[in-house]
Write a protein that holds these residues in place. Structure first.
Motif, PDB file in Angstrom:
ATOM      1  N   SER A  63      18.438 -49.133 -14.540  1.00 57.13           N
ATOM      2  CA  SER A  63      18.245 -50.302 -15.410  1.00 57.13           C
ATOM      3  C   SER A  63      19.217 -50.197 -16.571  1.00 57.13           C
ATOM      4  CB  SER A  63      16.804 -50.337 -15.930  1.00 57.13           C
ATOM      5  OG  SER A  63      16.690 -51.269 -16.990  1.00 57.13           O
ATOM      6  N   ASP A  64      19.832 -51.345 -16.916  1.00 54.16           N
ATOM      7  CA  ASP A  64      20.735 -51.317 -18.069  1.00 54.16           C
ATOM      8  C   ASP A  64      20.053 -51.873 -19.309  1.00 54.16           C
ATOM      9  OD1 ASP A  64      22.740 -54.367 -17.611  1.00 54.16           O
ATOM     10  OD2 ASP A  64      20.577 -54.003 -17.531  1.00 54.16           O
ATOM     11  N   THR A 113      17.914 -56.193 -16.237  1.00 55.15           N
ATOM     12  CA  THR A 113      18.869 -56.211 -15.123  1.00 55.15           C
ATOM     13  C   THR A 113      18.696 -54.970 -14.270  1.00 55.15           C
ATOM     14  OG1 THR A 113      20.473 -57.472 -16.424  1.00 55.15           O
ATOM     15  CG2 THR A 113      21.304 -56.294 -14.484  1.00 55.15           C
ATOM     16  N   LEU A 114      18.456 -55.174 -12.980  1.00 55.70           N
ATOM     17  CA  LEU A 114      18.321 -54.078 -12.030  1.00 55.70           C
ATOM     18  C   LEU A 114      19.692 -53.779 -11.427  1.00 55.70           C
ATOM     19  CD1 LEU A 114      16.428 -52.176 -10.372  1.00 55.70           C
ATOM     20  CD2 LEU A 114      16.357 -53.990  -8.645  1.00 55.70           C
ATOM     21  N   ILE A 115      20.074 -52.524 -11.460  1.00 58.17           N
ATOM     22  CA  ILE A 115      21.350 -52.080 -10.896  1.00 58.17           C
ATOM     23  C   ILE A 115      21.058 -51.306  -9.610  1.00 58.17           C
ATOM     24  CG2 ILE A 115      23.432 -50.707 -11.274  1.00 58.17           C
ATOM     25  CD1 ILE A 115      22.985 -51.066 -14.272  1.00 58.17           C
ATOM     26  N   LYS A 117      22.804 -49.287  -6.392  1.00 55.53           N
ATOM     27  CA  LYS A 117      24.018 -48.658  -5.884  1.00 55.53           C
ATOM     28  C   LYS A 117      23.794 -48.233  -4.434  1.00 55.53           C
ATOM     29  CE  LYS A 117      25.649 -46.949 -10.350  1.00 55.53           C
ATOM     30  NZ  LYS A 117      26.092 -45.772 -11.115  1.00 55.53           N
ATOM     31  N   THR A 132      28.182 -51.354  -6.142  1.00 45.79           N
ATOM     32  CA  THR A 132      27.159 -51.641  -7.149  1.00 45.79           C
ATOM     33  C   THR A 132      26.843 -53.136  -7.149  1.00 45.79           C
ATOM     34  OG1 THR A 132      27.905 -49.811  -8.543  1.00 45.79           O
ATOM     35  CG2 THR A 132      26.568 -51.518  -9.596  1.00 45.79           C
ATOM     36  N   GLN A 133      25.545 -53.446  -7.115  1.00 44.34           N
ATOM     37  CA  GLN A 133      25.085 -54.831  -7.159  1.00 44.34           C
ATOM     38  C   GLN A 133      24.025 -54.970  -8.253  1.00 44.34           C
ATOM     39  OE1 GLN A 133      24.346 -54.262  -2.935  1.00 44.34           O
ATOM     40  NE2 GLN A 133      25.228 -56.282  -2.515  1.00 44.34           N
ATOM     41  N   LYS A 134      24.052 -56.085  -8.991  1.00 39.33           N
ATOM     42  CA  LYS A 134      23.149 -56.301 -10.118  1.00 39.33           C
ATOM     43  C   LYS A 134      22.361 -57.588  -9.935  1.00 39.33           C
ATOM     44  CE  LYS A 134      26.132 -53.865 -13.428  1.00 39.33           C
ATOM     45  NZ  LYS A 134      26.812 -53.933 -14.744  1.00 39.33           N
ATOM     46  N   LYS A 136      19.442 -59.965 -12.238  1.00 32.68           N
ATOM     47  CA  LYS A 136      18.696 -60.194 -13.471  1.00 32.68           C
ATOM     48  C   LYS A 136      17.304 -60.687 -13.100  1.00 32.68           C
ATOM     49  CE  LYS A 136      21.253 -61.080 -17.368  1.00 32.68           C
ATOM     50  NZ  LYS A 136      21.939 -61.920 -18.375  1.00 32.68           N
TER      51      LYS A 136
END
Length: 769
Positions: A63-64, A113-115, A117, A132-134, A136
């Motif tokens: 998570s960012d 935002t969920l990251i 990988k 990497t895919q993000k 929200k």
């Protein structure tokens, strides 16, 4: 031939280009989506295109958004596949759904935002880089924990009220909470070597501090580090008296000691127990098994690992602090980047090249070059030296690859010291020496010789295959001379978990060892005159040196060739060589200065040969110190000092069980213990036996210890088990145990040490006890 290679090259490029045109974009091949489930969980989904797959162990989430973190994730089981890059591994095809728990430290945050990988490949053999895919996502409001009660407990509370027991705290705000609601538990992998455990305790509830237990259920090459539980609040409990408890929330950092760099799986077992404050109800112990996919790590623990799920009772007694010798060197490698590690390994090889064990390699290489006669130009000598050195480096590289592939391999070099290898090698050297003396010419069958000559003309460097084989065999023989440097290098290779990195590490180490040989070999060809009768003299010297190497090999098999026999062989070699040098011949009046000098050297060699023979017949065993240990010198010392030098005696043990019995006996006596690992093929071990242990000052210190010795010459299963339990890779290794039978790991010795330094070391150990 060139045209065929060009056609193959163009075909491969056209095929690759075609494949690239057909490949899907990563976001199309691995379509990713996510949705909210409840207030603290996300459903993540990949739709994998046909003909593609995802690696299970390459999936991770983050998570960012501050205040929102990812809890422990249990990945679904994948399909086992034999992958050309990673071997047997689990993959996902078609569709995969993963439940991602969230840790909401700040309940007011409603968006994050969920990251995600991941990494995958196409079935045609093309692999994508890590992707990497993000996404929200909007979060719902958090539901109070006290309102999340199980149906069964609500029914129990209703029954309590209907029976008029509300005053007992079984109704309203005092309802019994489900254990997972009363003690909300979550976990997070902070980094490759740290796990964070988190408890959020409901109001009017508490956990017992001493009931929190954390162990490893399953995990190879992983151990728990020192876990420090936070301080609790003192409470008088009706069941356990005054005890520390946790209320509200707390966290525990779980450090991991990892012995292999490669990604691995871990199952962590956690137990805890608590009570409800108002109702007085205590919950039964709660047990959780947590699954973690640990990523690649750069931070390794020192020492050899054991299976974390079944560590032996002896291994659990050992102190895990850092030590001297190979542990320090291993620590240097682990704390350095790749480039610096490679430089260190090359430098350490260069250091090993100047030890006494390397000296026999010089005459081997010199005899190869001298055998070329007038053809020994600088270029030819350099080429032969390079092939010899790279053959030797290849031996070390293969050892490194094996260690990197299997993460261990105790005793691999011991097999290279067996008579089955040493005796044929010695026989080959004898044949080469006799050939240099001119007794015969070593010649292959005509057909094979013609083929080799044809190859040689194209290569312009002689019989490269034969020289390379000599280099490989030399690498096998000198391996144990690497001491702590080699042990650290092998440990670093094993920790990489990668055969290629292990190969690269030890290949550079071997090249460091071979650099001086390369210089000597190249210079030997350049400095020698191109013609003359001197060549026969040089060949004879090379033959004598090769016979000396043969005796060195025989000395590594004392169970077959006694020290007395090898000393006699040295004496015979020296005396015969001195006769060849003219020691017994009368000088003519017109003899040249060189002839007189040659006879003088021959006379010295003759006298030294007689001393070696005398020493060998009276108990000496070292040609470099021919009277050390001789009964003649012992009598002289005894007559002057009143007593003769006595040989110390170690009690031999064979197995880990033997060691534990001896440690228990020493503990009962209140005495510290020394355990010496010895092998007949270990050069430094023999130095301890000859020059360190027998010294009077050392003996005086050794009287304070129980002396044990493990002879691991044969390296059978009992030897391997003992070495594994004590975390010893190769001899020589000297371990020290205190009066409680626990190893003082900071005092462990690996490699050679002089008598005076060893005496001081023994004194320092006693101070630490």
């Amino acid at each position: 031939m060139k045209n065929a290679l060009w056609i193959l090259f163009l075909f491969l490029n056209l095929t690759t280009a075609y494949a690239q045109d057909e490949l899907l974009e990563p976001d199309v091949a691995y379509a990713f989506s996510a949705s909210i489930e409840g207030s603290d969980r996300v459903k993540a989904q990949w739709d994998v295109a046909k003909g593609y797959y995802l690696y299970r162990n390459k999936i991770s989430f983050a998570s960012d958004t501050p205040g929102i973190s990812i809890g422990n994730i249990e990945l679904p089981k994948g399909k086992t596949k034999q992958d050309e890059f990673f071997g047997e591994i689990q993959v996902y095809q078609k569709k995969v759904n993963i439940s991602v728990p969230l840790v909401r430290d700040n309940p007011d945050i409603r968006e994050f935002t969920l990251i995600a990988k991941s990494q995958g490949c196409a079935e045609i053999g093309v692999c994508y880089p890590p992707h990497t895919q993000k996404v929200k996502l909007k979060l719902p409001a958090m539901v109070a924990a006290v309102e999340q009660q199980s149906t069964a407990l609500k029914s129990l509370a209703s029954l309590s009220d209907s029976l008029g027991m509300g005053g007992a705290g079984m109704g309203g705000d005092d309802d019994i909470l489900d254990p997972d609601v009363a003690f909300q538990f979550s976990s997070k992998l902070d980094d490759a070597n740290t796990i964070r455990l988190m408890w959020n305790i409901a109001p009017d509830h508490y956990l017992y501090r001493d009931k929190v237990k954390i162990t490893i259920k399953e995990g190879q090459n992983i151990e728990l580090g020192n876990i420090e539980l936070p301080a609790g609040k003192s409470k008088k409990d009706e069941f356990f008296g005054v005890i520390d408890v946790y209320q509200k929330s707390f966290e525990v950092q779980v450090p991991l000691q990892r012995f292999v760099q490669a990604a691995s799986d871990l199952i962590l077992h956690v137990e805890y127990q608590g009570c409800a404050e108002k109702t007085g109800i205590c919950y039964p112990p709660i047990k959780k098994d947590l699954n973690f996919n640990l990523p690649f790590t750069q931070q390794l623990s020192t020492g050899e690992s054991t299976d974390s799920a079944s560590t032996s009772s002896f291994a659990s007694q050992t102190n895990q602090t850092s030590t001297t010798g190979q542990d320090d060197y291993l620590g240097q490698l682990q704390s350095s980047g790749l480039a610096m590690s490679l430089l260190l390994l090359f430098g350490w090889g260069l250091v090993v090249a100047f030890t006494a064990c390397m000296y026999p390699m010089i005459p081997i290489l010199s005899s190869i070059i001298v055998g070329q006669g007038e053809k020994a130009t600088f270029g030819r000598s350099f080429g032969l030296s390079l092939v010899y050195v790279e053959g030797m480096a290849l031996t070390f590289a293969i050892m490194g690859a094996i260690m990197g592939a299997i993460g261990g391999g105790i005793g691999i070099q011991a097999y290279f010291q067996s008579p089955w290898l040493l005796l044929p090698f010695a026989f080959i050297f004898i044949l080469l020496a006799l050939a240099l003396f001119g007794f015969f010419n070593v010649q292959m069958p005509a057909a094979l010789q013609n083929r080799i000559n044809e190859i040689s003309r194209r290569q312009q460097s002689g019989n490269l295959l034969g020289v390379a084989i000599m280099g490989v065999l030399s690498g096998l023989i000198i391996g144990p001379c690497g001491g702590p440097f080699l042990i650290a290098a092998l440990g670093y290779a094993a920790g990489s978990g990668d055969w290629f990195l292990g190969f690269l590490y030890l290949f550079l180490f071997g090249n460091g060892i071979g650099l001086p040989l390369l210089v000597v070999g190249a210079s030997g060809g350049a400095l020698l005159p191109k013609a003359g009768g001197w060549m026969n003299v040089v060949k004879a010297i090379g033959g004598v040196l090769l016979l000396g190497v043969v005796i060195v090999l025989l000395e590594r098999m004392p169970h077959l060739f006694s020290p007395t026999l090898t000393m006699m062989l040295w004496a015979i070699l020296l005396i015969v060589a001195s006769i060849y040098m003219g020691a017994m011949q009368t000088l003519e009046a017109t003899a040249s200065g060189w002839r007189k000098l040659w006879k003088g050297f021959g006379t010295v060699v003759f006298i030294y040969g007689l001393i070696v023979m005398l020493g060998g017949l009276t108990g000496a065993s070292d040609v470099t110190r021919p009277l050390h240990g001789s009964q003649l010198t012992a009598k002289v010392i005894g007559s002057s000092s009143g007593e003769a030098t006595q040989q110390v005696h170690f009690k031999r043990i064979k197995s880990a069980d033997d060691l534990q019995k001896e440690l228990a006996s020493a503990k009962a006596q209140g005495k510290p213990v020394i355990l010496d690992f010895y092998a007949d093929w270990c050069t430094y071990c023999i130095e301890y036996e000859r020059y360190v242990f027998p010294e009077a000052n050392v003996q005086a210190q050794l009287k304070n210890y129980v002396l044990l010795q493990a002879d691991v010459t044969v390296m059978d299963e009992a030897d391997k088990t003992l070495m594994k339990s004590t975390r010893v890779l190769l001899p020589p290794a000297i371990l020290f145990f205190d009066t409680q039978s626990q190893e003082i790991r900071t005092q462990r010795i690996v490699g050679a040490m002089k008598a005076d330094a060893f005496e001081q070391h023994l004194q320092n150990v006693l101070k630490d006890i």
